[in-house]
Structures are given as C-alpha cells and as structure tokens.
Design a protein around this motif. Sequence first.
Motif, PDB file in Angstrom:
ATOM      1  N   THR A   1       0.830  -1.200   0.000  1.00  0.00           N
ATOM      2  CA  THR A   1       0.000   0.000   0.000  1.00  0.00           C
ATOM      3  C   THR A   1       0.864   1.249   0.000  1.00  0.00           C
ATOM      4  OG1 THR A   1      -1.738   1.197   1.196  1.00  0.00           O
ATOM      5  CG2 THR A   1      -0.112   0.033   2.525  1.00  0.00           C
ATOM      6  N   SER A   2       0.290   2.333  -0.485  1.00  0.00           N
ATOM      7  CA  SER A   2       0.932   3.643  -0.397  1.00  0.00           C
ATOM      8  C   SER A   2       0.027   4.617   0.355  1.00  0.00           C
ATOM      9  CB  SER A   2       1.221   4.192  -1.809  1.00  0.00           C
ATOM     10  OG  SER A   2       0.011   4.278  -2.569  1.00  0.00           O
ATOM     11  N   SER A   3      -1.060   4.091   0.914  1.00  0.00           N
ATOM     12  CA  SER A   3      -2.027   4.923   1.631  1.00  0.00           C
ATOM     13  C   SER A   3      -1.499   5.298   3.009  1.00  0.00           C
ATOM     14  CB  SER A   3      -3.355   4.175   1.779  1.00  0.00           C
ATOM     15  OG  SER A   3      -4.185   4.812   2.733  1.00  0.00           O
ATOM     16  N   PRO A   4      -1.388   6.596   3.307  1.00  0.00           N
ATOM     17  CA  PRO A   4      -0.935   7.018   4.646  1.00  0.00           C
ATOM     18  C   PRO A   4      -1.852   6.492   5.748  1.00  0.00           C
ATOM     19  CG  PRO A   4      -0.885   8.869   3.113  1.00  0.00           C
ATOM     20  CD  PRO A   4      -1.610   7.763   2.415  1.00  0.00           C
ATOM     21  N   LEU A   5      -3.147   6.413   5.452  1.00  0.00           N
ATOM     22  CA  LEU A   5      -4.098   5.924   6.451  1.00  0.00           C
ATOM     23  C   LEU A   5      -3.841   4.461   6.779  1.00  0.00           C
ATOM     24  CD1 LEU A   5      -6.627   6.108   8.208  1.00  0.00           C
ATOM     25  CD2 LEU A   5      -7.994   5.623   6.153  1.00  0.00           C
ATOM     26  N   GLN A   6      -3.675   3.625   5.762  1.00  0.00           N
ATOM     27  CA  GLN A   6      -3.431   2.205   5.994  1.00  0.00           C
ATOM     28  C   GLN A   6      -2.109   1.971   6.706  1.00  0.00           C
ATOM     29  OE1 GLN A   6      -3.869   0.554   2.045  1.00  0.00           O
ATOM     30  NE2 GLN A   6      -6.051   0.163   2.357  1.00  0.00           N
ATOM     31  N   VAL A   7      -1.106   2.767   6.359  1.00  0.00           N
ATOM     32  CA  VAL A   7       0.194   2.649   7.030  1.00  0.00           C
ATOM     33  C   VAL A   7       0.060   3.019   8.502  1.00  0.00           C
ATOM     34  CG1 VAL A   7       2.547   3.555   7.129  1.00  0.00           C
ATOM     35  CG2 VAL A   7       1.498   3.070   4.910  1.00  0.00           C
ATOM     36  N   LYS A   8      -0.714   4.080   8.773  1.00  0.00           N
ATOM     37  CA  LYS A   8      -0.914   4.512  10.163  1.00  0.00           C
ATOM     38  C   LYS A   8      -1.645   3.440  10.959  1.00  0.00           C
ATOM     39  CE  LYS A   8      -1.046   7.361  13.658  1.00  0.00           C
ATOM     40  NZ  LYS A   8       0.182   7.765  14.372  1.00  0.00           N
ATOM     41  N   LEU A   9      -2.662   2.838  10.362  1.00  0.00           N
ATOM     42  CA  LEU A   9      -3.405   1.782  11.046  1.00  0.00           C
ATOM     43  C   LEU A   9      -2.500   0.594  11.361  1.00  0.00           C
ATOM     44  CD1 LEU A   9      -6.776   1.776   9.057  1.00  0.00           C
ATOM     45  CD2 LEU A   9      -6.377   2.622  11.365  1.00  0.00           C
ATOM     46  N   LEU A  10      -1.669   0.246  10.407  1.00  0.00           N
ATOM     47  CA  LEU A  10      -0.760  -0.886  10.596  1.00  0.00           C
ATOM     48  C   LEU A  10       0.249  -0.596  11.709  1.00  0.00           C
ATOM     49  CD1 LEU A  10      -0.402  -3.667   9.244  1.00  0.00           C
ATOM     50  CD2 LEU A  10       1.387  -2.648   7.839  1.00  0.00           C
ATOM     51  N   SER A  11       0.670   0.660  11.793  1.00  0.00           N
ATOM     52  CA  SER A  11       1.680   1.024  12.793  1.00  0.00           C
ATOM     53  C   SER A  11       1.141   0.990  14.215  1.00  0.00           C
ATOM     54  CB  SER A  11       2.234   2.427  12.492  1.00  0.00           C
ATOM     55  OG  SER A  11       1.255   3.427  12.733  1.00  0.00           O
ATOM     56  N   LEU A  12      -0.192   0.867  14.373  1.00  0.00           N
ATOM     57  CA  LEU A  12      -0.769   0.798  15.708  1.00  0.00           C
ATOM     58  C   LEU A  12      -0.275  -0.433  16.462  1.00  0.00           C
ATOM     59  CD1 LEU A  12      -4.495   1.822  15.055  1.00  0.00           C
ATOM     60  CD2 LEU A  12      -2.659   3.230  15.995  1.00  0.00           C
ATOM     61  N   PHE A  13       0.009  -1.524  15.724  1.00  0.00           N
ATOM     62  CA  PHE A  13       0.445  -2.758  16.389  1.00  0.00           C
ATOM     63  C   PHE A  13       1.639  -3.403  15.691  1.00  0.00           C
ATOM     64  CE2 PHE A  13      -3.199  -3.394  13.595  1.00  0.00           C
ATOM     65  CZ  PHE A  13      -2.709  -4.299  12.678  1.00  0.00           C
ATOM     66  N   THR A  14       2.256  -2.693  14.758  1.00  0.00           N
ATOM     67  CA  THR A  14       3.402  -3.228  14.022  1.00  0.00           C
ATOM     68  C   THR A  14       4.566  -2.242  14.064  1.00  0.00           C
ATOM     69  OG1 THR A  14       1.890  -4.350  12.498  1.00  0.00           O
ATOM     70  CG2 THR A  14       4.184  -4.115  11.794  1.00  0.00           C
ATOM     71  N   ALA A  15       5.763  -2.743  14.310  1.00  0.00           N
ATOM     72  CA  ALA A  15       6.955  -1.904  14.254  1.00  0.00           C
ATOM     73  C   ALA A  15       7.405  -1.821  12.796  1.00  0.00           C
ATOM     74  CB  ALA A  15       8.058  -2.491  15.130  1.00  0.00           C
ATOM     75  N   LEU A  16       7.236  -0.666  12.173  1.00  0.00           N
ATOM     76  CA  LEU A  16       7.584  -0.507  10.765  1.00  0.00           C
ATOM     77  C   LEU A  16       9.102  -0.432  10.608  1.00  0.00           C
ATOM     78  CD1 LEU A  16       4.847   2.070   9.651  1.00  0.00           C
ATOM     79  CD2 LEU A  16       4.756  -0.429   9.704  1.00  0.00           C
ATOM     80  N   GLN A  17       9.616  -1.145   9.599  1.00  0.00           N
ATOM     81  CA  GLN A  17      11.064  -1.225   9.394  1.00  0.00           C
ATOM     82  C   GLN A  17      11.513  -0.586   8.087  1.00  0.00           C
ATOM     83  OE1 GLN A  17      11.242  -5.519   9.791  1.00  0.00           O
ATOM     84  NE2 GLN A  17      11.966  -5.379  11.911  1.00  0.00           N
ATOM     85  N   TYR A  18      10.785  -0.879   7.000  1.00  0.00           N
ATOM     86  CA  TYR A  18      11.143  -0.306   5.698  1.00  0.00           C
ATOM     87  C   TYR A  18       9.885   0.246   5.035  1.00  0.00           C
ATOM     88  CZ  TYR A  18      14.736  -3.817   6.636  1.00  0.00           C
ATOM     89  OH  TYR A  18      15.671  -4.597   7.245  1.00  0.00           O
ATOM     90  N   ARG A  19      10.090   1.306   4.267  1.00  0.00           N
ATOM     91  CA  ARG A  19       8.960   1.871   3.529  1.00  0.00           C
ATOM     92  C   ARG A  19       9.402   2.214   2.109  1.00  0.00           C
ATOM     93  NH1 ARG A  19       4.675   6.432   5.676  1.00  0.00           N
ATOM     94  NH2 ARG A  19       3.320   6.398   3.831  1.00  0.00           N
ATOM     95  N   LEU A  20       8.832   1.493   1.149  1.00  0.00           N
ATOM     96  CA  LEU A  20       9.100   1.699  -0.262  1.00  0.00           C
ATOM     97  C   LEU A  20       7.871   2.360  -0.897  1.00  0.00           C
ATOM     98  CD1 LEU A  20      10.736  -1.769  -0.939  1.00  0.00           C
ATOM     99  CD2 LEU A  20      11.869   0.396  -0.390  1.00  0.00           C
ATOM    100  N   PRO A  21       7.951   2.788  -2.156  1.00  0.00           N
ATOM    101  CA  PRO A  21       6.814   3.491  -2.781  1.00  0.00           C
ATOM    102  C   PRO A  21       5.472   2.780  -2.639  1.00  0.00           C
ATOM    103  CG  PRO A  21       8.734   3.651  -4.187  1.00  0.00           C
ATOM    104  CD  PRO A  21       9.117   2.750  -3.057  1.00  0.00           C
ATOM    105  N   ASN A  22       5.440   1.464  -2.827  1.00  0.00           N
ATOM    106  CA  ASN A  22       4.173   0.734  -2.754  1.00  0.00           C
ATOM    107  C   ASN A  22       4.228  -0.450  -1.789  1.00  0.00           C
ATOM    108  OD1 ASN A  22       2.623   2.208  -4.774  1.00  0.00           O
ATOM    109  ND2 ASN A  22       4.124   1.379  -6.221  1.00  0.00           N
TER     110      ASN A  22
END
Length: 334
Positions: free
Chosen positions: A192-213
């Motif tokens: 995904t590239s949606s800021p909303l979906q990324v934010k929701l995922l970060s509620l319980f996931t430690a984000l490590q890498y972020r690529l365009p999609n």
Amino acid sequence: CDPVEDAVEEDETPTVAYLSEFASHSWNSLLDLMVGTETKISDNLVRVLVKTGLLDSEGLMTNRGFQFLLRDTFSQLWTLLLSFAQSCEDRGMAIADVLGFFFQMGYASVGKPYKKSLLPESHQTLVRDLREFGVVFHKDGESCFYVTPLGRDLTTSISFIRAEPVVERKHRLPTHPGYIIVETNFRVYAYTSSPLQVKLLSLFTALQYRLPNLVVGKITRARVRESLENGISAQQILDYLIANAHPEAQKRVPPVPEAVCDQIMLWEEERNRIKMQECTVLSYSNEERFKIDLKRAQDTQILLWHQQEPQKMLIIEEGTRDILQRKRENPALE
C-alpha cells in the motif's frame, strides 16, 4: 410525495463508479484527519468527532479513537451518524426525524437524482451535512442530490453484504482490497501507499522499511502491548489483519498464521493476569474474635488473605459491612 421514491432524470448524472469513489474519498478524508494527516473537513464534522469521543479538545486521537479505526466501515459510519443525530437536537431537529431520513437513504437507488426541493427545509440541511460523510453527493447550486453506495448501505447489515456474490458487492461499502501478508516469523508485508493504511498498521506493528508501494514491518510484543493499553483488543487486531489480508494470503486458511494469532492473544493474557480489586485490612487483638471472623470470611468466600501473627486478614470490600456489623453486635469479644 416521497423524494426518495420519486427519482428524476437529468442530462449528466454521476456514474455509480464515480459515486463510489466520491464516498470512499470523503470517508477516508475523515479517517485521515483522525490519524493526523493534513486534510480539509468542516468544523462541524470535527465537532462530531470530538462529541463522539474519538478526538480530544486539542484534536488528538483518544483511546476510543484507536478502537474506532479498526472497526468495519459500517460500524464506524453508524457510530458517527448517531452522534451527529444527537447534535442535531441543538439545531431544533428531532432525533427520530433525522434517523428517519437516514433510513430513507437505504431505500434509494444509487446513481439516480432526487429533487432536493421536495425535502423539508431541515432535511435539505441534512443533505449538505451528509455530503461530508460521503453518504450523499450534491453540488452547490444543483437541484438534485444522489445517494452513494455508502448511503444505500445504511440499512444493510455488514454480514449480509459479505454474504452477497462478488458481482452484487462491487459498488457497496467503499473498502480497499486486501493488502497485508503476515508470515509465521511475525514479519508483515503491506502492499500500500495509503498514509491511512500505514498509520493503522503502525498501531500494532513496528515498521522497518517503507518503499513506494510496500511497507515492511514486524508484529512485536511492545507494539501490541501499546495498542492494548490504548484500548484495542487482541481480537480487534486479528480481525483487522484477516479482513485486510492480501488475496494471496486469503488462499490459505487461516489467512493469518495460527502461531501469530495465538501469540497476540497470549500477549493480551499477560496484561490480564493481575486483577485489581478493592479490599479492606482488618487487625485483631482478640484471638477468639479473630477466629470467628476468619471462619465467617472463609464460609462466605470474601477472604483474600490472612496471617496469625500479628492477627490480620484481608477481605473484599463488599464483605466489610457484614464483618463489622457482627463485631458491633458482640463487642465483648473486642
């Protein structure tokens, strides 16, 4: 006549696909605001979010807001609409009248224009307000409004929608296709590239890498426990992961590995091992009195702890009155 039943024809009407996209964009703008993304919505809608308890007075998301984000669109929409209906009382509208208009939307046809002039003045105001929720589409100055798929689904249960054939669901609730793949090592791949979906995922996931999609992260104990402290349950996390599973992940049953599901539930159980309970400590100088009260506490199952030297016992708060009453009835043993 009923404006929902009397559809009229106009030269250029928006297509069902356009109305679906409009509803999705409007709804996501509201959710974007909640997660802190810069977006433009009216002050009236912000007041509804604050009144519902999803945002605090400073515009920051509350614990209830975190829980709200992981619910399905149908539940989210009705949560806000019910709060909005209550706020309409301050404008002189009856809640029953407002809710009646909501239910009328459920019997409308998506893509057909309805005459705004046939509505009472109060309902014409509601059309302008509901446009911000994505329930109706209406351009300023136009004589007609259009009910979107989101508005039409107000009277349809979410379980019925999911049970329908794919063809029938094509233009229903404005949801995104599944985008999450969870591996047995707790690593998460979100396409995904949606800021909303990324934010929701970060509620319980430690984000490590972020690529365009693509976003790569890992479900960790620390992040899950932080979500639990914000009022999000383990079941809500699992429901979100399953509901948004990537098509490839949906080919396996369950779409989220059982080891991951079990561990998330265990992390929640860790927090529930300690139970807070109000209690009273009683101290004694008379051994006979102590034995009588101790037996009474054991028989009535209000005893939590006791010791012989010095003579003390711990009882639950609800049983304090009974013990003290018996002590007053027989003061000779004090």
